[in-house]
Design an enzyme around this catalytic site. Structure first.
Site, PDB file in Angstrom:
ATOM      1  N   TYR A  24       3.771   2.014  14.518  1.00  0.00           N
ATOM      2  CA  TYR A  24       4.065   3.013  13.494  1.00  0.00           C
ATOM      3  C   TYR A  24       3.355   4.324  13.788  1.00  0.00           C
ATOM      4  O   TYR A  24       2.303   4.369  14.418  1.00  0.00           O
ATOM      5  CB  TYR A  24       3.778   2.510  12.087  1.00  0.00           C
ATOM      6  CG  TYR A  24       2.360   2.104  11.781  1.00  0.00           C
ATOM      7  CD1 TYR A  24       1.468   3.008  11.222  1.00  0.00           C
ATOM      8  CD2 TYR A  24       1.919   0.816  12.038  1.00  0.00           C
ATOM      9  CE1 TYR A  24       0.169   2.630  10.916  1.00  0.00           C
ATOM     10  CE2 TYR A  24       0.635   0.422  11.742  1.00  0.00           C
ATOM     11  CZ  TYR A  24      -0.250   1.339  11.182  1.00  0.00           C
ATOM     12  OH  TYR A  24      -1.531   0.964  10.893  1.00  0.00           O
ATOM     13  N   HIS A  49       0.856  -1.179   0.000  1.00  0.00           N
ATOM     14  CA  HIS A  49       0.000   0.000   0.000  1.00  0.00           C
ATOM     15  C   HIS A  49       0.899   1.239   0.000  1.00  0.00           C
ATOM     16  O   HIS A  49       2.101   1.141   0.229  1.00  0.00           O
ATOM     17  CB  HIS A  49      -0.985  -0.003   1.183  1.00  0.00           C
ATOM     18  CG  HIS A  49      -0.388   0.319   2.507  1.00  0.00           C
ATOM     19  ND1 HIS A  49       0.217  -0.622   3.308  1.00  0.00           N
ATOM     20  CD2 HIS A  49      -0.300   1.488   3.171  1.00  0.00           C
ATOM     21  CE1 HIS A  49       0.641  -0.053   4.415  1.00  0.00           C
ATOM     22  NE2 HIS A  49       0.351   1.236   4.367  1.00  0.00           N
TER      23      HIS A  49
END
Length: 151
Positions: free
Chosen positions: A119, A51
């Protein structure tokens, strides 16, 4: 290395209680803006790819386990357009990886234990208008071989 990608080595301060490590600080200017922090766990052998984002940058850290991270520069205006980089990160290589917008990214969990990724992003996730464009794990343009090479 793909233009704009940055790696920060993580220093672990260890003692008889365990360890402490700073991941990201505002005075390092790795992220242009803080959007959100997320944690995700994947089982051994899982491939989560590919992605990319048009508006946000990602900052990845694997807190446990190990992963093969694959980056592919989709941007049309860089010196590294069409380049693929492979980075091994996790317990055996504790680094922080900055992935700029426009770079397709994904990973494969290596070894026999799950991997946990933390993240940070420059934008918060918007479920009504997600900045997440998907490509297949075996996208022909990227043409990445996810198989382990035995030598």
């Amino acid at each position: 290395m793909i233009e704009g990608v940055q790696i920060k080595r993580i220093e672990k301060h260890c003692d008889d209680r365990g360890y402490l490590a700073e991941l990201v600080r505002d005075d390092e200017h790795l992220l242009s803006h803080f959007g959100q922090a997320t944690i995700s766990m994947s089982y051994p052998g899982v491939i989560k790819a590919f992605h990319y984002h048009e508006k946000q940058d990602d900052l990845w850290y694997f807190a446990s386990g190990n992963a093969q991270v694959v980056l592919y520069d989709l941007r049309k205006n860089t010196n590294t357009t069409g380049r693929t980089d492979v980075i091994y990160m996790g317990e055996h290589n504790p680094i922080l990886l900055l992935i700029p917008k426009g770079i397709a990214h994904g990973y494969r969990v290596l070894g026999s234990k799950p991997a946990t990724i933390i993240y940070f992003t420059t934008k918060s996730y918007n479920k009504n208008d997600p900045d997440e464009k998907r490509l297949a794990w075996n996208d022909p343009e990227i043409n990445f071989n996810w198989n382990t090479t035995f030598k």
